[in-house]
Design an enzyme around this catalytic site. Structure first.
Site, PDB file in Angstrom:
ATOM      1  N   LYS A  67       0.847  -1.204   0.000  1.00  0.00           N
ATOM      2  CA  LYS A  67       0.000   0.000   0.000  1.00  0.00           C
ATOM      3  C   LYS A  67       0.878   1.249   0.000  1.00  0.00           C
ATOM      4  O   LYS A  67       1.909   1.285   0.697  1.00  0.00           O
ATOM      5  CB  LYS A  67      -0.904  -0.025   1.236  1.00  0.00           C
ATOM      6  CG  LYS A  67      -1.950   1.074   1.294  1.00  0.00           C
ATOM      7  CD  LYS A  67      -2.834   0.904   2.540  1.00  0.00           C
ATOM      8  CE  LYS A  67      -3.902   1.965   2.656  1.00  0.00           C
ATOM      9  NZ  LYS A  67      -4.749   1.790   3.854  1.00  0.00           N
ATOM     10  N   SER A 142      -9.606   1.885   3.044  1.00  0.00           N
ATOM     11  CA  SER A 142      -8.757   2.616   2.127  1.00  0.00           C
ATOM     12  C   SER A 142      -7.738   1.736   1.407  1.00  0.00           C
ATOM     13  O   SER A 142      -7.131   2.201   0.444  1.00  0.00           O
ATOM     14  CB  SER A 142      -8.019   3.727   2.874  1.00  0.00           C
ATOM     15  OG  SER A 142      -7.192   3.172   3.877  1.00  0.00           O
ATOM     16  N   SER A 166      -9.669  -0.403   7.336  1.00  0.00           N
ATOM     17  CA  SER A 166      -9.166  -0.301   5.967  1.00  0.00           C
ATOM     18  C   SER A 166      -8.490  -1.534   5.389  1.00  0.00           C
ATOM     19  O   SER A 166      -8.178  -1.546   4.197  1.00  0.00           O
ATOM     20  CB  SER A 166      -8.207   0.882   5.854  1.00  0.00           C
ATOM     21  OG  SER A 166      -8.945   2.063   5.732  1.00  0.00           O
TER      22      SER A 166
END
Ligand code: GLN
Length: 463
Positions: A67, A142, A166
Site C-alpha cells: 500500500k 482505504s 481499511s
C-alpha cells in the site's frame, strides 16, 4: 494460486519465479486499465533477475504488493495525495524491510484513499480503483488497491493498513482475506501516520494460511516504534488445521441489525451453523456501545490526523506552491495539495482540539473509547471470539455515497474493535446480491493465533 501454493510449487520445481511473475503481469496488462489497483509498478524483468539471489530465503524472491502509505526505497510514496508529489523516502518501512529480508520483492505500490481516509478508494488523487468483480463498484478502502490487486490475480498478497477497518472492509468487498493485527503487534515505523493511536499494518491475501505466513514475518518488536509491543514474532501457520472444538463464539445482537438484508442475515446464520458443525458453541451477546464507536472514532482519528498532517507545510515534503510570505506559501500548498476529504478531517480535528472544546469533544471521546474497550473485555471473559459481518453491505457503486456520513456508516462493524486495539480478520463468507460478503472474527488482544486458526477452519467449511 495462493502464495503458499506458489512457494510449494517452487519447492517442488514445478514452476519458476519467472513463470509466476509472467502470469501476474499478464493479469496486470489485462486488468489494470479497468481496475487501477497500482499507482506505481516495478519492472517484471528486474523482479525475475533479482529473484535468483533470493531463492534460498523463505519467500524465494516472490513479488508482493505494498500500500502506498508505507515507505519504500525503490518507489515513491504518495499516500494517494498531491501533497507528496516528488517525495521519495530514504528508507524502507520496517514491514517492508522484514519482507525483503525474508526474500520477498516489492512489485509495486497500491492505490488508496488519500492518507488512508476513506472506505472506497474513490478519494485518491490518482483516480479511483475499481472492484474486480464489477468495474462500476468500489473495492472498499482505504486499502482498495491492495484488495483489488489480490482479488484480480495481479498480486499473490499485499500489505495494507487498518486504522478503522481499511484492511478488513476492502477484503470483504473484494472477496479476499484481510487481517488486522493487535495494535502494537506489527511495527508502524515507516507507515505514514494518519491516527497514531489506531494505525496498524495488516495483510491482504488469497487464503488464511497466506495471511498467517506474512503475519509471522512482519510481526514482532521494533525499537523504532514507541508503541511496538516487546514480544518476538511467532509462527502463526503452526496451529492451522484444527477445528473449533471447545471454542465459544459470540454473536453480538448489534452486529445483525434490522437494516441488514435478508440475504446477509441468512449468511450469518450459515456461518454460525458452520461454526457449530466444527465443534464451537455459538452464543448470543450484546455490545450496546457499538453505536457510539462511529462518532468516537471520527473525533479521535480526525484530531490525531489534524496533528499528524501539520507536517505537510510546503517546506519539508513534496509539493510547494509559492506565496508572498511563508504563511501564504503554506496555505497555498495545503489548499492545492490536500483533497476534500482530508481537508474535512483536518477541519473537524482542529476544531475538536481547540481551546475550550478539547474536553467536550476529544476528552469525552477518549473516555467513551475506554468504555468500548472495557465492554469487549467483559465479552471476552465469556467467549473466545466474536463473529459477525465485516461490512453491512457488499460493494456499493462508484459515486453512490457522496454524503460523508453514509460512507462512514460502512465501517460500523470495524470501528469498535479498532478503538479497542483488537485483532480481527475478514474472510470470504459467501455472496450477497451476487457480490462477495465478508465474515469478520474479532479476538482479544494478542489472540492472532486463535483468530487465524478459527478463520482457517471456517474458510475451509465455507469454501
Ligand atoms: N474508513 C475509515 C476512515 O475513513 C477507516 C480508514 C482506515 O482504516 N484507514 O477513516
Amino acid at each position: 494460486m495462493t502464495l503458499s501454493e506458489a512457494l510449494a510449487a517452487l519447492g517442488r520445481g514445478d514452476t519458476s519465479v519467472s513463470e509466476l511473475v509472467a502470469s501476474l503481469w499478464r493479469r496486470i496488462e489485462e486488468l489494470e486499465p479497468s481496475v487501477h489497483a497500482f499507482v506505481s509498478l516495478g519492472d517484471p524483468e528486474d523482479l525475475v533477475r533479482n529473484a535468483n539471489s533470493l531463492s534460498q530465503r523463505p519467500l524465494r524472491g516472490l513479488p508482493i504488493a505494498v500500500k502506498d502509505n508505507l515507505a519504500t526505497l525503490d518507489f515513491p510514496t504518495t499516500c494517494g495525495s498531491r501533497i507528496l508529489t516528488g517525495f521519495r523516502p530514504p528508507f524502507d518501512a520496517t514491514v517492508v524491510a522484514r519482507l525483503k529480508a525474508a526474500g520477498a520483492q516489492v512489485q509495486g505500490k497500491t492505490n488508496l484513499d488519500e492518507f488512508a481516509m476513506g472506505s472506497s478508494t474513490e478519494h485518491s488523487a490518482f483516480g479511483p480503483t475499481r472492484n474486480p468483480y464489477d468495474f462500476d463498484r468500489v473495492p472498499g478502502g482505504s486499502s482498495g488497491g491492495s484488495a483489488a490487486a489480490v482479488a484480480a490475480g495481479e498480486a499473490l498478497a499485499a500489505l495494507g493498513t487498518d486504522t478503522g477497518g481499511s484492511v478488513r472492509q476492502p477484503a470483504a468487498l473484494c472477496g479476499v482475506v484481510g487481517l488486522r493485527p493487535t495494535y502494537g503487534r506489527v511495527s508502524r515505523w515507516g507507515l505514514v501516520a494518519f491516527a497514531s493511536s489506531l494505525d496498524t499494518v495488516g495483510v491482504l491475501a488469497r487464503s488464511v494460511r497466506d495471511a498467517a505466513l506474512i503475519m509471522s514475518i512482519i510481526a514482532g518488536h521494533d525499537p523504532r516504534d514507541a508503541t511496538s509491543l516487546p514480544l518476538p514474532s511467532q509462527d502463526y501457520t503452526q496451529g492451522l488445521g484444527e477445528d473449533l472444538t471447545g471454542m465459544r463464539i459470540g454473536l453480538p445482537r448489534e452486529y445483525v441489525p434490522e437494516e441488514l438484508s435478508t440475504e446477509a442475515r441468512g449468511l450469518v446464520e450459515r456461518w454460525c451453523e458452520a461454526a457449530r458443525d466444527l465443534g464451537a458453541e455459538v452464543v448470543e451477546l450484546s455490545l450496546p456501545l457499538t453505536e457510539y464507536a462511529l462518532p468516537t472514532y471520527y473525533l479521535i482519528s480526525s484530531a490525531e490526523a489534524s496533528a499528524n498532517l501539520a507536517r505537510y507545510d510546503g517546506v519539508r515534503y513534496g509539493l510547494r506552491v509559492m506565496g508572498e510570505r511563508v504563511a501564504e506559501m503554506m496555505a497555498a500548498t495545503r489548499t492545492a495539495g490536500f483533497g476534500r476529504e482530508v481537508k474535512r478531517r483536518i477541519a473537524l480535528g482542529t476544531f475538536a482540539l481547540s481551546a475550550g472544546y478539547y474536553d467536550q469533544y476529544y476528552g469525552k471521546a477518549q473516555r467513551v473509547r475506554t468504555l468500548i474497550a472495557r465492554e469487549f473485555e467483559e465479552a471476552f471473559a465469556k467467549v473466545d471470539l466474536i463473529i459477525g459481518p465485516t461490512s453491512p453491505t457488499p460493494a456499493f457503486r462508484i459515486g453512490e455515497k457522496e454524503d460523508p456520513i453514509s460512507m462512514y456508516l460502512s465501517d460500523v462493524f470495524t470501528l469498535p474493535s479498532a478503538l479497542a486495539g483488537l485483532p480481527a480478520i475478514s474472510i470470504p463468507g459467501g455472496e450477497v446480491e451476487g457480490l462477495p460478503f465478508g465474515l469478520q472474527l474479532i479476538g482479544p488482544r494478542l489472540s492472532e493465533e486463535k483468530l487465524l486458526r478459527a478463520a482457517h477452519a471456517l474458510e475451509r467449511a465455507l469454501s
